[in-house]
Structures are given as C-alpha cells and as structure tokens.
Design a protein around this motif. Structure first.
Motif, PDB file in Angstrom:
ATOM      1  N   ILE A  35       0.757  -1.421  -0.055  1.00  0.00           N
ATOM      2  CA  ILE A  35      -0.053   0.157   0.113  1.00  0.00           C
ATOM      3  C   ILE A  35       1.003   1.363   0.026  1.00  0.00           C
ATOM      4  CG2 ILE A  35      -1.824   1.264   1.299  1.00  0.00           C
ATOM      5  CD1 ILE A  35      -2.825  -1.211   2.284  1.00  0.00           C
ATOM      6  N   GLY A  36       0.766   2.049  -1.005  1.00  0.00           N
ATOM      7  CA  GLY A  36       1.605   3.210  -1.050  1.00  0.00           C
ATOM      8  C   GLY A  36       0.773   4.424  -0.259  1.00  0.00           C
ATOM      9  N   ILE A  37       1.382   5.105   0.519  1.00  0.00           N
ATOM     10  CA  ILE A  37       0.869   6.130   1.228  1.00  0.00           C
ATOM     11  C   ILE A  37       1.360   7.642   0.927  1.00  0.00           C
ATOM     12  CG2 ILE A  37       0.250   7.018   3.579  1.00  0.00           C
ATOM     13  CD1 ILE A  37       0.641   3.995   4.392  1.00  0.00           C
ATOM     14  N   ALA A  38       0.542   8.607   0.328  1.00  0.00           N
ATOM     15  CA  ALA A  38       1.522   9.820  -0.051  1.00  0.00           C
ATOM     16  C   ALA A  38       0.637  10.872   0.636  1.00  0.00           C
ATOM     17  CB  ALA A  38       0.979  10.000  -1.627  1.00  0.00           C
ATOM     18  N   MET A  39       1.387  11.520   1.599  1.00  0.00           N
ATOM     19  CA  MET A  39       1.010  12.563   2.254  1.00  0.00           C
ATOM     20  C   MET A  39       1.365  13.800   1.956  1.00  0.00           C
ATOM     21  SD  MET A  39      -0.765  11.109   4.873  1.00  0.00           S
ATOM     22  CE  MET A  39      -1.876  10.246   3.684  1.00  0.00           C
ATOM     23  N   PRO A  40       0.806  15.144   1.990  1.00  0.00           N
ATOM     24  CA  PRO A  40       1.164  16.196   1.355  1.00  0.00           C
ATOM     25  C   PRO A  40       2.346  16.929   1.980  1.00  0.00           C
ATOM     26  CG  PRO A  40      -0.904  16.443   2.755  1.00  0.00           C
ATOM     27  CD  PRO A  40      -0.494  14.975   2.739  1.00  0.00           C
ATOM     28  N   GLU A  41       2.624  16.866   3.357  1.00  0.00           N
ATOM     29  CA  GLU A  41       3.588  17.915   3.758  1.00  0.00           C
ATOM     30  C   GLU A  41       3.807  17.407   5.116  1.00  0.00           C
ATOM     31  OE1 GLU A  41       0.683  20.866   3.054  1.00  0.00           O
ATOM     32  OE2 GLU A  41      -0.152  20.825   5.133  1.00  0.00           O
ATOM     33  N   THR A  42       4.907  18.036   5.823  1.00  0.00           N
ATOM     34  CA  THR A  42       5.379  17.722   7.307  1.00  0.00           C
ATOM     35  C   THR A  42       5.206  19.152   8.027  1.00  0.00           C
ATOM     36  OG1 THR A  42       7.414  18.027   6.457  1.00  0.00           O
ATOM     37  CG2 THR A  42       6.823  15.736   6.696  1.00  0.00           C
ATOM     38  N   HIS A  43       5.148  20.247   7.264  1.00  0.00           N
ATOM     39  CA  HIS A  43       5.188  21.429   7.999  1.00  0.00           C
ATOM     40  C   HIS A  43       3.775  21.692   8.902  1.00  0.00           C
ATOM     41  CE1 HIS A  43       3.048  23.158   4.518  1.00  0.00           C
ATOM     42  NE2 HIS A  43       2.549  23.937   5.362  1.00  0.00           N
ATOM     43  N   VAL A  44       2.698  20.919   8.680  1.00  0.00           N
ATOM     44  CA  VAL A  44       1.601  20.862   9.603  1.00  0.00           C
ATOM     45  C   VAL A  44       1.829  19.532  10.250  1.00  0.00           C
ATOM     46  CG1 VAL A  44      -0.817  20.696   9.933  1.00  0.00           C
ATOM     47  CG2 VAL A  44       0.043  22.345   8.181  1.00  0.00           C
ATOM     48  N   LEU A  45       2.223  19.275  11.422  1.00  0.00           N
ATOM     49  CA  LEU A  45       2.449  18.229  12.236  1.00  0.00           C
ATOM     50  C   LEU A  45       1.526  17.079  12.034  1.00  0.00           C
ATOM     51  CD1 LEU A  45       4.200  17.472  14.643  1.00  0.00           C
ATOM     52  CD2 LEU A  45       2.503  17.890  16.118  1.00  0.00           C
ATOM     53  N   ARG A  46       0.141  17.223  11.797  1.00  0.00           N
ATOM     54  CA  ARG A  46      -0.742  16.215  11.817  1.00  0.00           C
ATOM     55  C   ARG A  46      -0.377  15.013  10.712  1.00  0.00           C
ATOM     56  NH1 ARG A  46      -6.562  16.454   8.881  1.00  0.00           N
ATOM     57  NH2 ARG A  46      -5.670  14.224   8.531  1.00  0.00           N
ATOM     58  N   TRP A  47       0.083  15.562   9.566  1.00  0.00           N
ATOM     59  CA  TRP A  47       0.505  14.618   8.460  1.00  0.00           C
ATOM     60  C   TRP A  47       1.688  13.532   8.841  1.00  0.00           C
ATOM     61  CZ3 TRP A  47      -3.391  14.520   5.296  1.00  0.00           C
ATOM     62  CH2 TRP A  47      -4.041  15.779   5.344  1.00  0.00           C
ATOM     63  N   GLN A  48       2.360  14.209   9.697  1.00  0.00           N
ATOM     64  CA  GLN A  48       3.544  13.469  10.242  1.00  0.00           C
ATOM     65  C   GLN A  48       2.952  12.289  10.938  1.00  0.00           C
ATOM     66  OE1 GLN A  48       6.853  15.056  12.000  1.00  0.00           O
ATOM     67  NE2 GLN A  48       6.519  16.892  10.968  1.00  0.00           N
ATOM     68  N   LYS A  49       1.920  12.516  11.836  1.00  0.00           N
ATOM     69  CA  LYS A  49       1.132  11.358  12.629  1.00  0.00           C
ATOM     70  C   LYS A  49       0.415  10.624  11.827  1.00  0.00           C
ATOM     71  CE  LYS A  49       0.038  13.853  17.086  1.00  0.00           C
ATOM     72  NZ  LYS A  49      -0.891  13.873  17.874  1.00  0.00           N
ATOM     73  N   ASP A  50      -0.450  11.133  10.625  1.00  0.00           N
ATOM     74  CA  ASP A  50      -0.997  10.379   9.726  1.00  0.00           C
ATOM     75  C   ASP A  50      -0.368   9.320   9.212  1.00  0.00           C
ATOM     76  OD1 ASP A  50      -2.760  13.429   9.547  1.00  0.00           O
ATOM     77  OD2 ASP A  50      -4.200  11.611   9.392  1.00  0.00           O
ATOM     78  N   GLY A  51       0.857  10.056   8.387  1.00  0.00           N
ATOM     79  CA  GLY A  51       1.691   8.983   7.915  1.00  0.00           C
ATOM     80  C   GLY A  51       2.057   7.731   8.596  1.00  0.00           C
ATOM     81  N   ALA A  52       2.661   8.062   9.927  1.00  0.00           N
ATOM     82  CA  ALA A  52       2.960   7.040  10.881  1.00  0.00           C
ATOM     83  C   ALA A  52       1.993   5.810  11.192  1.00  0.00           C
ATOM     84  CB  ALA A  52       3.836   7.575  12.128  1.00  0.00           C
ATOM     85  N   SER A  53       0.795   6.846  11.626  1.00  0.00           N
ATOM     86  CA  SER A  53      -0.192   5.740  11.984  1.00  0.00           C
ATOM     87  C   SER A  53      -0.488   4.768  10.788  1.00  0.00           C
ATOM     88  CB  SER A  53      -1.695   6.690  12.388  1.00  0.00           C
ATOM     89  OG  SER A  53      -1.359   7.435  13.213  1.00  0.00           O
ATOM     90  N   LEU A  54      -0.867   5.312   9.616  1.00  0.00           N
ATOM     91  CA  LEU A  54      -1.335   4.646   8.462  1.00  0.00           C
ATOM     92  C   LEU A  54      -0.476   3.431   8.167  1.00  0.00           C
ATOM     93  CD1 LEU A  54      -2.407   7.551   6.048  1.00  0.00           C
ATOM     94  CD2 LEU A  54      -3.896   5.694   6.451  1.00  0.00           C
TER      95      LEU A  54
END
Ligand code: BGC
Length: 376
Positions: A35-54
């Motif tokens: 499964i490929g997970i493409a998150m938009p950015e890291t400068h908004v913290l939530r995406w780092q959490k989203d990426g790690a959780s996914l």
C-alpha cells in the motif's frame, strides 16, 4: 510405493505453498501486498502523525506499507506516487496538494490500482471511487461557534459591534472552502445584522473567489499568514481593536497570535479570540494558557484506522462497512463531488475543543505522555 512418495511430494509442496499463502494473504491481511501512502507535507504536524499511523496500522494488518511526504510540492508527490506504482503498489492512500495530482491518479486507474483520497478530496478527477475524511463543514461550523461563544455574539449589537478579520487555508486545498463556508454559516447573520464587522476582505462564502483568494494562505504556510496579519495590523486594522480572527488551523493560528503579540495593542492586554483546528500540542497548550481560544480535535489515528479498513475491504472485494464513519448522503453528498464524479465519501466526526474540555484529546491518547502531563 513410488506413487505414495510422489503423493507425499505433492502434498508437501502444496503444504508449503498453502503455508506461504497463509503468511502472505491470510486473515490478518495482504502479506506482501504493498500500500503506497502519499501525504502532502510535514510542516503541519498532523501529517507526520497520519503517515506514521497509516503505515503502522497497515503493517499490523499484514500489509507492506511505504509512506512519502510531498513537501507541499505536487511534482514531488507525483514522483513519489509514480514510484509506488513502479514498485507494484496494489492500492494508494493519497492526501494531495493540488489538482496537479490528477495525472498520476489516472495512471493508477490505468494500472487498476484503487485510490483512496485521504482527508482532502482530489478535485477534477473521475479516476477513483473513495474518499475518507472528517465532516469538514462541521469543522468550520465549530470555528464559527467558537467565535460566537468567545465574543458572546448573541448579545452583541450594531451599536457596539465586534471586529473580526478572516483567514482561510490553502486555496488549492478543497477542504479550505468547507472550513470557511462552515464558519461563515454561523458568522454571516451577525455580520448582516451589524453586530460583527469584518476588517479586511469579506467573502460571504468561498464562492466569492476574488475575495476568497485574498484571505487564503498558499499551502497553509505559517509565514504567509504571519505577514498578512502584520500587514492587517498596520493597515486595515490600525484604527480598531480586533476582537476575533477566524484562523483555519492551529499552525496558522499560532502565527497570527505571534503577529498580535508583537503589536503593542495586544501584547500587554487582551488577544483576539483566535480559532484553530487539529488540536496540535502547541495550540492545546496555548488554549490552556488562555491565548488561542479554541481548536477542533480530529482524531487522526481513528481516520488512519478507518482508511486502512477501507483499503482492506477494497482489496478483498468485500462490502464496504466502516464503523465510526458515516457514508455522506443527501446534503452531505457534495463533500464527495470532484466536479467530474461523486465518489463515496466516508465522514468521521470532529470535536470542538476549548479550555473547558481539553481533556478530550488528552484522554484519547492523542499526545505523548510528556505532552499530556503538561496539559493536565
Ligand atoms: C487538513 C487540516 C490541516 C490542513 C493543513 C487540511 O486539508 O484537513 O487538518 O490543518 O490541511 O495541512
């Protein structure tokens, strides 16, 4: 005897095969299925959490999962998505940056790789079927309600109006429109009655594109919001005291507060009521300390869990059923309208957070233990 030996060989071979299959594609999940997970950015913290959780939830389900962050650069994200397809990904989870993603979503469709739009709807594409997010109109309504409550607008009058200035999120992020329209659905009646006055541009809704662009914040960049706030303070808002700022998320809220704190009018005294979203730790602390007024808690761990369940059901060809998420229908169906297709949109519920109920994200395990201790 020879025949028995041959049978044994076959049985053994089958047994090994069945075992291998059991490990790879058994009840636990898809084994080596990527499964490929493409998150938009890291400068908004939530995406780092989203990426790690996914990634961790997908792996716990037995999938192979790779995460890439696009750095708010759609070309970079497109290369990352192409990379997933080249590696043979069987499904993509994409939080995009802008509509420039559409060409790679079309490539995925050509390869029969299903795409789940994650948190942000991929506009202008007819090449995917699923979207999972929070009820983003409600996020905006909560921001409007935060201002209504913080300014006690129900008792405000045109004779003694309150002053507000408006910010919106990235103009290329479809969510920005929902946040703004949700907030304005609460605020517009007060603006129309004269109890609330807008300083600076006033788009009544996001449909007023010219004014919406003037209050929007390219790629959700905090320095852009800070500079715009500084300009407002020394120009349009020079002769008034702002009572509120509609800020679309926590990252921008803190930048706006920083600009206010550098202004003598606000630094010693009362900050305006500033809204937010994402329940970032720094903002939760700011709320606890009486600076930022509110935020909206979107439990991204729950969103990631729901997205992986959706992915699993799609890959297994099962009937889709996502506990804790509502399939948008009726008036909400527009949330899944890409302009070319209505995709199935699954919505999770956001929660409004002020100083009084900061314990909700804390108790949900949204912060590290050290952070939680500082919020208790
Ligand atoms: C998300 C917000 C986030 C913003 C900036 C939006 O699409 O829904 O949670 O704050 O992007 O990254």
């Amino acid at each position: 005897m020879k025949r028995i030996a041959a049978l044994l060989v076959i049985l053994l071979a089958f047994g090994t095969f069945a075992f291998a299959r059991g490990e790879q594609g058994g009840a636990a999940g898809g084994g080596q299925t990527l499964i490929g997970i493409a998150m938009p950015e890291t400068h908004v913290l939530r995406w780092q959490k989203d990426g790690a959780s996914l990634k961790s939830i997908a792996e716990a389900q037995g999938y192979r999962a790779e995460v890439a962050y696009g750095d708010a650069d759609q070309n970079q994200q497109n290369r990352q998505i192409q990379g997933f397809l080249t590696q043979g990904a069987k499904l993509l989870v994409v939080g995009n940056i802008n509509d420039g993603v559409n060409s790679v979503i079309a490539d995925a469709a050509r390869d029969n790789v299903p795409v789940i739009a994650y948190d942000r709807l991929i506009m202008g594409s007819a090449d995917y079927d699923y979207y999972i997010t929070f009820n983003n109109f409600k996020v905006g309504q909560f921001q409007g309600q935060g201002i209504e409550q913080g300014l006690n607008l129900k008792s405000a009058t045109a004779a003694a109006p309150k002053y507000i200035t408006l910010f919106a999120g990235s103009p290329t992020d479809n969510n920005s429109k929902f946040f703004f329209d949700g907030a304005m659905s609460v605020l517009n009646p007060y603006i129309q009655s004269g109890a609330l006055k807008v300083v600076g541009p006033y788009p009544e809704t996001s449909a007023d594109n010219a004014n919406f662009q003037r209050i929007a914040t390219e790629n959700w960049q905090a320095p852009i919001a800070k500079t715009r706030m500084e300009n407002l303070l020394s120009n349009d808002a020079r002769n008034v005291t702002l009572d509120a700022v509609l800020a679309p998320n926590d990252t921008l809220a803190r930048a706006i507060i920083e600009a206010c704190l550098a202004d003598a009018k606000y630094s010693g005294g009362k900050l305006p009521v500033v809204t937010g979203q994402d329940a970032e730790f720094d903002s939760a602390l700011s709320i606890k300390n009486g600076q930022q007024y509110m935020t909206v808690f979107k439990d991204t761990a729950k969103l990631a869990e729901a997205a992986v369940l959706l992915a699993d059901q799609i890959l297994k060809g099962q009937t889709i059923s996502i506990p804790g998420a509502e399939l948008a229908s009726g008036a909400l169906e527009s949330i899944g309208d890409t302009g070319r297709k209505k995709v199935k949109a699954y919505l999770l519920e956001p929660v409004i957070i002020t100083r009084d109920n900061i314990s909700i994200p804390v108790n949900a395990g949204f912060y590290s233990d050290a952070e939680a201790a500082r919020l208790r």
